[in-house]
Every structure is written in C-alpha cells, then in structure tokens.
Write a protein that holds these residues in place. Sequence first.
Motif, short mmCIF file in Angstrom:
data_model
loop_
_atom_site.label_atom_id
_atom_site.label_comp_id
_atom_site.label_asym_id
_atom_site.label_seq_id
_atom_site.Cartn_x
_atom_site.Cartn_y
_atom_site.Cartn_z
N GLY A 283 0.79 -1.24 0.00
CA GLY A 283 0.00 0.00 0.00
C GLY A 283 0.81 1.28 0.00
N ALA A 284 2.13 1.19 0.04
CA ALA A 284 2.98 2.39 0.13
C ALA A 284 3.23 2.94 -1.28
N THR A 285 2.19 3.49 -1.88
CA THR A 285 2.24 3.89 -3.28
C THR A 285 3.11 5.11 -3.54
N HIS A 286 3.55 5.81 -2.49
CA HIS A 286 4.47 6.93 -2.72
C HIS A 286 5.86 6.44 -3.12
N PHE A 287 6.09 5.11 -3.10
CA PHE A 287 7.32 4.53 -3.62
C PHE A 287 7.20 4.14 -5.09
N LYS A 288 6.04 4.29 -5.68
CA LYS A 288 5.86 3.84 -7.07
C LYS A 288 6.55 4.79 -8.04
N CYS A 289 7.33 4.24 -8.95
CA CYS A 289 7.96 5.00 -10.02
C CYS A 289 8.20 4.04 -11.17
N ALA A 290 8.56 4.59 -12.32
CA ALA A 290 8.81 3.75 -13.49
C ALA A 290 10.10 4.18 -14.16
N PRO A 291 11.03 3.22 -14.37
CA PRO A 291 11.00 1.82 -13.96
C PRO A 291 10.92 1.70 -12.43
N PRO A 292 10.58 0.52 -11.95
CA PRO A 292 10.37 0.38 -10.50
C PRO A 292 11.65 0.26 -9.70
N ILE A 293 11.54 0.55 -8.42
CA ILE A 293 12.60 0.23 -7.47
C ILE A 293 12.68 -1.29 -7.38
N ARG A 294 13.90 -1.82 -7.54
CA ARG A 294 14.06 -3.28 -7.61
C ARG A 294 14.71 -3.82 -6.33
N GLU A 295 15.18 -5.06 -6.40
CA GLU A 295 15.63 -5.77 -5.21
C GLU A 295 16.96 -5.22 -4.69
N ALA A 296 17.28 -5.58 -3.44
CA ALA A 296 18.50 -5.09 -2.80
C ALA A 296 19.74 -5.52 -3.57
N GLU A 297 19.76 -6.75 -4.08
CA GLU A 297 20.94 -7.20 -4.84
C GLU A 297 21.12 -6.36 -6.10
N ASN A 298 20.02 -5.95 -6.71
CA ASN A 298 20.08 -5.09 -7.89
C ASN A 298 20.65 -3.72 -7.52
N ARG A 299 20.19 -3.19 -6.39
CA ARG A 299 20.69 -1.89 -5.91
C ARG A 299 22.21 -1.92 -5.74
N GLU A 300 22.72 -2.95 -5.13
CA GLU A 300 24.17 -3.01 -4.90
C GLU A 300 24.93 -3.09 -6.23
N LYS A 301 24.36 -3.74 -7.23
CA LYS A 301 25.01 -3.79 -8.54
C LYS A 301 24.99 -2.43 -9.22
N LEU A 302 23.94 -1.64 -8.98
CA LEU A 302 23.92 -0.27 -9.50
C LEU A 302 25.04 0.56 -8.87
N TRP A 303 25.22 0.41 -7.57
CA TRP A 303 26.33 1.11 -6.91
C TRP A 303 27.67 0.69 -7.52
N ALA A 304 27.83 -0.59 -7.79
CA ALA A 304 29.08 -1.06 -8.40
C ALA A 304 29.25 -0.49 -9.80
N GLY A 305 28.16 -0.42 -10.56
CA GLY A 305 28.23 0.16 -11.89
C GLY A 305 28.60 1.63 -11.87
N LEU A 306 28.13 2.33 -10.86
CA LEU A 306 28.50 3.74 -10.69
C LEU A 306 29.98 3.87 -10.37
N ALA A 307 30.47 3.05 -9.45
CA ALA A 307 31.88 3.11 -9.06
C ALA A 307 32.80 2.76 -10.23
N GLN A 308 32.35 1.87 -11.11
CA GLN A 308 33.16 1.43 -12.25
C GLN A 308 33.08 2.38 -13.43
N GLY A 309 32.17 3.34 -13.41
CA GLY A 309 32.03 4.28 -14.50
C GLY A 309 31.06 3.87 -15.59
N ASP A 310 30.39 2.72 -15.42
CA ASP A 310 29.38 2.34 -16.40
C ASP A 310 28.14 3.23 -16.28
N ILE A 311 27.81 3.64 -15.07
CA ILE A 311 26.79 4.67 -14.83
C ILE A 311 27.54 5.97 -14.59
N ASP A 312 27.13 7.03 -15.28
CA ASP A 312 27.90 8.27 -15.28
C ASP A 312 27.48 9.25 -14.20
#
Length: 450
Positions: free
Chosen positions: A275-304
């Motif tokens: 019911g916490a619809t104030h978290f809804k966005c598109a694309p969606p917020i994904r799982e914790a393991e996905n979040r940590e891979k995004l952080w790694a991609g940022l640190a590696q320069g794949d995400i700018d």
Amino acid sequence: MNGGPWVLASRRVVTDSGVQEAAVVVKDGKVEAVVPPQSAPQGLPVTDVGNHVVMPGVVDCHAHINEPGRTEWEGFETATRAAAAGGITTVVDMPLNSIPATTSREALRIKAASAEGRCAIDYGFWGGVIPGNAGELEGMVDAGVTGFKCFLIQSGVDEFPHVTREDLERAMPILARRGVPLIVHAELTEHEAPPQGDTRAYESYLKSRPRRWEDDAIRMMIDLCRKHRGRVHIVHLSSSDALADISAAKKEGLPFTVETCPHYLTFDAEHIPDGATHFKCAPPIREAENREKLWAGLAQGDIDMVVSDHSPCTPALKHLDRGDFAAAWGGIASLQFSLPAVWTGMRQRGHGVEELVRWMCRNPARLIGLEGVKGTLAPGADADLLVFDPEASFTPEPSGVLHRHKLTPYAGRALQGVVERSWVRGVPVYSRGQPLPRPSGQWVRRPGAA
C-alpha cells in the motif's frame, strides 16, 4: 555577498584536482580563482566556513516541474526553492508533464514564459521527440533546449506519446548533426499490462515491469547510437542486468551515457510496505541485490551520474487511501533530498566528496553542454557554490518539505549530509534557517543556440 568581489574559504574545498584547503575568489558572478588561503586578495570580504565542505552546486538534469498545465502538481517556484535547499543550483525541466508538452518551439516559448522571474536557481529545458515532430527539432535547438527526451513506452500522459524505432530513425540524424543528446526512457515491450493479483502488494507492480524491458530497450538504443553516431543518454536506469551491454558500448567508444537516481540507490523492493504507493515510479525500485550492482556500476564508470527524476503529483493521485499500485501515479518527489540521500549511501560504501562532485555536478553539466560553466569550481565557471556538512545528519519531516506537496518516501528516514548555504552566480539562494531570497535564477541555454 553579491556586490563586489568576495572570498569563500574552507579547509575542504573540492576542486577538479582534489580536496584541499583553499579560498574561492568570486567576482562578477564567476569563480575568478581558487588559491591557498594566504594567497587570497587582501581587503575582500571573506566567508570562512571552517571544516565544512565547499563544492560546486549540484546540477540536476532530470526533473518534472509540471508548469504550465499541471502546476497543481509542482511548479517552478516551489520546485526551485526546494532544489536550492537541497544544494541544487541548476535544474533542467523535462518536456512532460506540462501542458503543452515541450515538443514545439511555441510550446518552449510558453514554458519559458512560465518560468521567467520565478526560479530560485538557474534552469534549462529539454525538448521532446514524439511521432511526427521531426520538423520542430531544429527550431527548438536554435531556441536553446538542452537536448531531447523520448519514451519507448507509454509516458502516462496523452500529450507525450511514445516513439517507435522508425520515429527515431527520422529524428536521430537531426540531433546528431546539431550535436545535442537524445535522452531515453528505456523500457520496451509489445504487451504492457497493469499489475495483476493483489495490487496493494508492491511485488505485483514490480513483476509488471520486468528488467528485460529495460535491457531490450537499451540494446536497441546502443544499436541506433552506433548507426547514427549521435549522443544517447539513458535516463533513470534501474536494471543492473543492462550494465554489461552498457559497459561494452562505452568500451566500443560510442557516445553513450547513463544515469540512475537516488531512489534506486537508496530503497529496495523487499522493504516497500504493501500500500505504500508513494514509492511507485517507473521503472520500478528493484531488489536489494540489484541496488548493490547499480552502486558497483556507478563506481566502475558504467553509470555516469545520479540525478533526481523528481516527478511529483497531487497526493490524491497516489491513492494512499486504497494503497493501489495499479491505480497510483508513478513518480517520486525528491529534489530537496537527492544530495543527502546519495551521500548517505556513498558514505556507507566508502566513497568520498570527490566522487560526489563527479556524479552529481561535473558529469551532469557535461551532458547538458555546460562543462566548465556549471558543476565545477574551475576559474571562469559560474560561481555556483555550496557549503555542505557531510558529517551532520537529519531526518526529513513533512513540515520541512519545500516541494508543493509534502509526500515523499524520504520523510522519516535518517539522512547524512546537511546543506548549509548555496549561491548561484555568486548570489545567495539558500541559507539554512533563513528566509529564501527573491528568485534570481536564469535560463541557461545550451551553447550554440541562435
């Protein structure tokens, strides 16, 4: 401090060459010099902030301000005052969800008139690519848009329809020739369907927008980037599965960049309540393991870079009374809290203020064509300055939210890093605990506008 030259000094100034004790000399709205404190010109007024960090103001190149047409959702006055309080000194407004959408030169004129004289910080505008408007693109470039946004899937508003590959084959050669980026909402599917089952459960929404939608869209955009050799930028990346393709595109030398957002780096699907619809966005917020891979991609320069994707609406459109993820508008209100939210995650993972400046100031400025003007303390840059206390913490409360509406998933969440003061072109725009000054922001056009 907006009359004559003056000096901002600190034991921690973030320059392009590192963090150092320094004095920033400001003259005529520009950074004149960054020098050792003992070398600062004598006789000038000095603001010494001690051990607080002095850094460039944040450049947020992804915000939905929604004016004109849906000003009840946000508006230039409220959005930019919240941005100033959050350390943002330049914001670029998306071509939707305003009415008219910014898909013609006339619509751009209407939007610019709505913003003039009402913005606390400097601002720019993205144009939009929609089916059939290829003939409008060059006129908007001449008028000063930062670049162009498109959707590969339904945008959520009828006045901004999504494009096909065929539409992009017509538009991208024009943008490549004019040297402006195409920024892309990268989700691609032939069969978009609403969440199924218990639509109060966040999992129902997450399953309705799988990672492969992003992955397929990004592969298509890499192919188009390779073909047309124009700049392509992927907005709000949430799928870590796409990082391998992104990395390969960068190694190939394609002009291909990527952003993610504070909410993808902060929250995780496992901890979003039913019911916490104030978290809804598109694309969606994904799982914790996905979040940590995004952080790694940022640190590696794949995400700018990291930008807000501030996308508010009226609280009624979130349907919190029903908690229905299928019915709720998708978008997160975040301008005021982007910087501390990202810094909170950075500290937990061992990153420092130099990376903060690279990800939230310098790289976004490069995307919008203002490298060396915004997002840096180099001599000749605009004196967009921020005093930041990285050791302090606070917990956002609704009473302190400066967005038009108070609903944000950051409320009640302890955050690290407090914005103390900020200036735009040497003019003070925010001082903690003080009334906000009169709006003084200006439209910053992409270089090369007619």
